[in-house]
Design an enzyme around this catalytic site. Structure first.
Site, PDB file in Angstrom:
ATOM      1  N   THR A  94      25.100   3.793  23.595  1.00  0.00           N
ATOM      2  CA  THR A  94      26.361   3.101  23.837  1.00  0.00           C
ATOM      3  C   THR A  94      26.146   1.816  24.644  1.00  0.00           C
ATOM      4  O   THR A  94      25.194   1.722  25.428  1.00  0.00           O
ATOM      5  CB  THR A  94      27.315   4.027  24.607  1.00  0.00           C
ATOM      6  OG1 THR A  94      28.444   3.275  25.066  1.00  0.00           O
ATOM      7  CG2 THR A  94      26.656   4.655  25.839  1.00  0.00           C
ATOM      8  N   ASP A  95      27.074   0.890  24.489  1.00  0.00           N
ATOM      9  CA  ASP A  95      27.012  -0.334  25.301  1.00  0.00           C
ATOM     10  C   ASP A  95      27.269  -0.039  26.782  1.00  0.00           C
ATOM     11  O   ASP A  95      26.991  -0.882  27.634  1.00  0.00           O
ATOM     12  CB  ASP A  95      28.003  -1.390  24.783  1.00  0.00           C
ATOM     13  CG  ASP A  95      29.451  -0.945  24.771  1.00  0.00           C
ATOM     14  OD1 ASP A  95      29.737   0.204  25.160  1.00  0.00           O
ATOM     15  OD2 ASP A  95      30.312  -1.753  24.359  1.00  0.00           O
ATOM     16  N   GLU A  96      27.825   1.139  27.073  1.00  0.00           N
ATOM     17  CA  GLU A  96      28.128   1.454  28.480  1.00  0.00           C
ATOM     18  C   GLU A  96      26.870   1.543  29.339  1.00  0.00           C
ATOM     19  O   GLU A  96      26.958   1.498  30.564  1.00  0.00           O
ATOM     20  CB  GLU A  96      28.925   2.758  28.582  1.00  0.00           C
ATOM     21  CG  GLU A  96      30.273   2.642  27.913  1.00  0.00           C
ATOM     22  CD  GLU A  96      31.261   3.710  28.324  1.00  0.00           C
ATOM     23  OE1 GLU A  96      31.097   4.328  29.384  1.00  0.00           O
ATOM     24  OE2 GLU A  96      32.213   3.922  27.561  1.00  0.00           O
ATOM     25  N   TYR A  98      28.953   9.690  32.698  1.00  0.00           N
ATOM     26  CA  TYR A  98      28.691   9.626  31.252  1.00  0.00           C
ATOM     27  C   TYR A  98      27.662   8.551  30.922  1.00  0.00           C
ATOM     28  O   TYR A  98      26.633   8.817  30.285  1.00  0.00           O
ATOM     29  CB  TYR A  98      29.998   9.353  30.483  1.00  0.00           C
ATOM     30  CG  TYR A  98      29.756   8.874  29.064  1.00  0.00           C
ATOM     31  CD1 TYR A  98      29.300   9.749  28.085  1.00  0.00           C
ATOM     32  CD2 TYR A  98      29.949   7.530  28.704  1.00  0.00           C
ATOM     33  CE1 TYR A  98      29.044   9.305  26.793  1.00  0.00           C
ATOM     34  CE2 TYR A  98      29.697   7.082  27.429  1.00  0.00           C
ATOM     35  CZ  TYR A  98      29.248   7.979  26.464  1.00  0.00           C
ATOM     36  OH  TYR A  98      28.986   7.530  25.194  1.00  0.00           O
ATOM     37  N   LYS A 100      23.771   8.801  29.363  1.00  0.00           N
ATOM     38  CA  LYS A 100      23.327   8.144  28.121  1.00  0.00           C
ATOM     39  C   LYS A 100      22.147   7.209  28.407  1.00  0.00           C
ATOM     40  O   LYS A 100      21.200   7.120  27.627  1.00  0.00           O
ATOM     41  CB  LYS A 100      24.482   7.359  27.483  1.00  0.00           C
ATOM     42  CG  LYS A 100      25.630   8.193  26.965  1.00  0.00           C
ATOM     43  CD  LYS A 100      25.262   9.102  25.803  1.00  0.00           C
ATOM     44  CE  LYS A 100      25.001   8.359  24.520  1.00  0.00           C
ATOM     45  NZ  LYS A 100      24.756   9.310  23.382  1.00  0.00           N
TER      46      LYS A 100
HETATM   47  P1  NAD Z   1      32.585  13.298  19.917  1.00  0.00           P
HETATM   48  O1  NAD Z   1      32.861  13.800  21.297  1.00  0.00           O
HETATM   49  O2  NAD Z   1      33.727  13.050  18.993  1.00  0.00           O
HETATM   50  O3  NAD Z   1      31.597  14.306  19.167  1.00  0.00           O
HETATM   51  C1  NAD Z   1      30.498  14.895  19.786  1.00  0.00           C
HETATM   52  C2  NAD Z   1      30.040  16.054  18.918  1.00  0.00           C
HETATM   53  O4  NAD Z   1      28.864  16.623  19.529  1.00  0.00           O
HETATM   54  C3  NAD Z   1      31.061  17.178  18.789  1.00  0.00           C
HETATM   55  O5  NAD Z   1      31.168  17.598  17.450  1.00  0.00           O
HETATM   56  C4  NAD Z   1      30.483  18.305  19.658  1.00  0.00           C
HETATM   57  O6  NAD Z   1      30.826  19.603  19.203  1.00  0.00           O
HETATM   58  C5  NAD Z   1      28.987  18.032  19.527  1.00  0.00           C
HETATM   59  N1  NAD Z   1      28.206  18.572  20.651  1.00  0.00           N
HETATM   60  C6  NAD Z   1      28.493  18.447  21.976  1.00  0.00           C
HETATM   61  N2  NAD Z   1      27.555  19.091  22.701  1.00  0.00           N
HETATM   62  C7  NAD Z   1      26.654  19.610  21.820  1.00  0.00           C
HETATM   63  C8  NAD Z   1      25.449  20.348  21.962  1.00  0.00           C
HETATM   64  N3  NAD Z   1      25.006  20.707  23.176  1.00  0.00           N
HETATM   65  N4  NAD Z   1      24.770  20.706  20.843  1.00  0.00           N
HETATM   66  C9  NAD Z   1      25.237  20.348  19.616  1.00  0.00           C
HETATM   67  N5  NAD Z   1      26.366  19.662  19.423  1.00  0.00           N
HETATM   68  C10 NAD Z   1      27.066  19.285  20.513  1.00  0.00           C
HETATM   69  O7  NAD Z   1      31.713  11.987  20.117  1.00  0.00           O
HETATM   70  P2  NAD Z   1      31.697  10.628  19.288  1.00  0.00           P
HETATM   71  O8  NAD Z   1      32.758   9.735  19.815  1.00  0.00           O
HETATM   72  O9  NAD Z   1      31.640  10.942  17.842  1.00  0.00           O
HETATM   73  O10 NAD Z   1      30.297  10.024  19.773  1.00  0.00           O
HETATM   74  C11 NAD Z   1      29.103  10.324  19.067  1.00  0.00           C
HETATM   75  C12 NAD Z   1      27.955   9.637  19.751  1.00  0.00           C
HETATM   76  O11 NAD Z   1      28.179   8.234  19.802  1.00  0.00           O
HETATM   77  C13 NAD Z   1      27.753  10.074  21.206  1.00  0.00           C
HETATM   78  O12 NAD Z   1      26.364  10.163  21.452  1.00  0.00           O
HETATM   79  C14 NAD Z   1      28.385   8.943  22.016  1.00  0.00           C
HETATM   80  O13 NAD Z   1      27.748   8.832  23.279  1.00  0.00           O
HETATM   81  C15 NAD Z   1      28.093   7.751  21.133  1.00  0.00           C
HETATM   82  N6  NAD Z   1      29.040   6.639  21.237  1.00  0.00           N
HETATM   83  C16 NAD Z   1      30.371   6.824  21.038  1.00  0.00           C
HETATM   84  C17 NAD Z   1      31.249   5.731  21.075  1.00  0.00           C
HETATM   85  C18 NAD Z   1      32.720   5.883  20.833  1.00  0.00           C
HETATM   86  O14 NAD Z   1      33.458   4.891  20.945  1.00  0.00           O
HETATM   87  N7  NAD Z   1      33.224   7.052  20.478  1.00  0.00           N
HETATM   88  C19 NAD Z   1      30.753   4.462  21.350  1.00  0.00           C
HETATM   89  C20 NAD Z   1      29.381   4.308  21.595  1.00  0.00           C
HETATM   90  C21 NAD Z   1      28.537   5.397  21.504  1.00  0.00           C
HETATM   91  O1  TDX Z   2      44.763   7.393  28.640  1.00  0.00           O
HETATM   92  C1  TDX Z   2      44.001   6.419  28.669  1.00  0.00           C
HETATM   93  N1  TDX Z   2      44.464   5.238  29.209  1.00  0.00           N
HETATM   94  C2  TDX Z   2      43.697   4.122  29.330  1.00  0.00           C
HETATM   95  O2  TDX Z   2      44.154   3.087  29.829  1.00  0.00           O
HETATM   96  C3  TDX Z   2      42.648   6.460  28.183  1.00  0.00           C
HETATM   97  C4  TDX Z   2      42.095   7.709  27.567  1.00  0.00           C
HETATM   98  C5  TDX Z   2      41.892   5.328  28.297  1.00  0.00           C
HETATM   99  N2  TDX Z   2      42.383   4.195  28.869  1.00  0.00           N
HETATM  100  C6  TDX Z   2      41.505   3.002  28.958  1.00  0.00           C
HETATM  101  C7  TDX Z   2      40.160   3.239  29.598  1.00  0.00           C
HETATM  102  C8  TDX Z   2      39.264   2.255  28.871  1.00  0.00           C
HETATM  103  O3  TDX Z   2      39.326   0.998  29.510  1.00  0.00           O
HETATM  104  O4  TDX Z   2      41.238   2.585  27.622  1.00  0.00           O
HETATM  105  C9  TDX Z   2      39.887   2.139  27.481  1.00  0.00           C
HETATM  106  C10 TDX Z   2      39.197   2.984  26.433  1.00  0.00           C
HETATM  107  O5  TDX Z   2      39.064   4.285  26.987  1.00  0.00           O
HETATM  108  P1  TDX Z   2      38.308   5.466  26.188  1.00  0.00           P
HETATM  109  O6  TDX Z   2      38.941   5.615  24.850  1.00  0.00           O
HETATM  110  O7  TDX Z   2      38.257   6.652  27.102  1.00  0.00           O
HETATM  111  O8  TDX Z   2      36.866   4.820  25.945  1.00  0.00           O
HETATM  112  P2  TDX Z   2      35.762   4.237  26.959  1.00  0.00           P
HETATM  113  O9  TDX Z   2      35.882   4.804  28.305  1.00  0.00           O
HETATM  114  O10 TDX Z   2      35.786   2.733  26.814  1.00  0.00           O
HETATM  115  O11 TDX Z   2      34.425   4.833  26.265  1.00  0.00           O
HETATM  116  C11 TDX Z   2      34.276   4.849  24.825  1.00  0.00           C
HETATM  117  O12 TDX Z   2      33.429   3.807  24.392  1.00  0.00           O
HETATM  118  C12 TDX Z   2      32.062   3.904  24.681  1.00  0.00           C
HETATM  119  C13 TDX Z   2      33.745   6.192  24.343  1.00  0.00           C
HETATM  120  O13 TDX Z   2      34.567   7.237  24.817  1.00  0.00           O
HETATM  121  C14 TDX Z   2      32.318   6.404  24.771  1.00  0.00           C
HETATM  122  O14 TDX Z   2      31.809   7.624  24.196  1.00  0.00           O
HETATM  123  C15 TDX Z   2      31.497   5.248  24.276  1.00  0.00           C
HETATM  124  O15 TDX Z   2      30.178   5.373  24.706  1.00  0.00           O
END
Ligand code: NAD
Ligand code: TDX
Length: 344
Positions: free
Chosen positions: A125-127, A153, A157
């Protein structure tokens, strides 16, 4: 090829499984997922009967189980999406983030070494780069930006990324890493900003916006992310990190107002609530490397992507209504109860 996709019952992993099963009928796609609160087999319904797809329930951090699975299945490629992914949950319960995101990655890589996996891809992730100030719109994250994390988190990562790079340098494991910005699209769990706002706005419920809503996120459509990972698997250079982002920066307030306009709901639903501790101000990706080296280009801009995503949530109500009527309701009360009672 036999490809292990971990976390394929989650949001991005699920979209990736759909892409791979449909695009590569001669490859075998094995989805390993623990089915935590974030995993949902409903997401896999469109592919569950395909001959090139198989689901296995299990924990990536369970070493004996993972070793036995690798010995039996002889994977060529591993793509690790499995993670605890929600920043707010990492603030209330960091331990499981260390266990899954760091330890789980380590176990998968030891199994990949032992059983000769030809490519291990880590979805990051970019985080890991921390955040950028709001008054410097000229700054972007490149692959050279130092790791500088804010939340449990992002720290988990980043730790995993460092182990991945160390396994490449020390043991020669053929790894790649992708670091992408905030994803949105179909099948995203409604704890994350966009589906949370869509589902609550449709129900006419208050919309919690942290702080002043001025934090900026760089939105990437999940399909563009999945395409980028497929490209990295096929053309990416081993040992390299690739940033993925499409220059779609928006403040959170802009995102919320865009959704309200599209759904014809009033802005009076917005509630500014206590900020997230350590809240990152701005994320912004410089995708030059993946664009120039691999020829990746995003197909969506935010305006078309958010419209399509809202339509998906309108047309697939049973998918998310099922979630918010269950255990998730308790989570919402616990996480937001106090915040919504008091103004910041
Ligand atoms: P998500 O939370 O929707 O899905 C995570 C999945 O992993 C779930 O199906 C969960 O059951 C499974 N899981 C959790 N713990 C596990 C374990 N111990 N063994 C096997 N499976 C397990 O997450 P997402 O948003 O789809 O993110 C996927 C990946 O992308 C993550 O690695 C996250 O850090 C990364 N990522 C997400 C975002 C975003 O905006 N959602 C952005 C950048 C990077
Ligand atoms: O209720 C809310 N109100 C609010 O203002 C929630 C859930 C979020 N927010 C804000 C927090 C963040 O600035 O919105 C922005 C986005 O929040 P999230 O959806 O929780 O995402 P973020 O914290 O940016 O992280 C996401 O992007 C990077 C993903 O959850 C991560 O898994 C990924 O790595």
């Amino acid at each position: 090829m036999k490809i292990l996709v971990t976390g394929g019952a989650g949001f991005i992993g699920g979209n990736f499984v759909h892409l791979m099963v449909n695009r590569y009928p001669d490859d075998q796609i094995v989805n390993l997922d623990l089915l935590t609160y974030a995993g949902n087999l409903e997401t896999l319904k469109p592919v569950e009967d395909r001959p090139n797809y198989k689901f296995i329930r299990g924990d990536i951090a369970d070493e004996p189980f993972v070793m036995a699975l690798f010995e039996k299945e002889k994977f060529d490629v591993v793509v690790n999406f499995a993670a605890e992914s929600h920043v707010d949950r990492s603030i209330t319960d960091p331990g499981i983030f260390i266990q899954t995101n760091i330890q789980g990655t380590r176990v998968l890589m030891d199994a990949s070494r032992k059983y000769g996996v030809k490519r291990y891809h880590q979805v990051s992730t970019d985080e890991v780069y921390g955040d950028l100030p709001l008054d410097r719109p000229d700054l972007y994250f490149t692959e050279e930006t130092p790791i500088h994390t804010s939340s449990p988190y992002s720290s988990s990562k980043a730790s995993a990324d460092l182990f991945v790079l160390a396994y490449h340098r020390t043991y020669g494991l053929p790894v790649t890493i992708s670091r992408c910005s905030n994803n949105y699209g179909a099948y995203q769990f409604p704890e994350k900003l966009i589906p949370l706002i869509i589902s609550r706005a449709l129900a006419g419920e208050e919309l919690p916006v942290y702080g002043k809503g001025e934090n900026v996120r760089d939105w990437l459509h999940v399909s563009d992310h999945c395409e980028a990972i497929d490209l990295i698997l096929r053309k990416g250079r081993v040992g390299e990190v690739y940033n993925i982002g499409g220059h779609n920066e928006r403040t959170n307030l802009e995102v919320v107002k865009t959704i309200l306009r599209a759904l014809d709901r009033p802005e009076s639903l917005i509630r500014f609530v206590t900020d997230r501790p350590g809240h990152d101000m701005r994320y912004a990706i410089d995708p030059t490397k993946i664009e120039t080296e691999l020829g990746w280009r995003p197909q969506y801009n935010f305006d078309t992507g958010i419209r399509q995503t809202i339509d998906w949530y309108l047309n697939n109500r049973e998918w998310w209504e099922h979630i918010i009527s269950g255990e998730y309701a308790n989570y919402f009360d616990k996480m937001y109860g106090k915040r919504l009672e008091t103004n910041p």
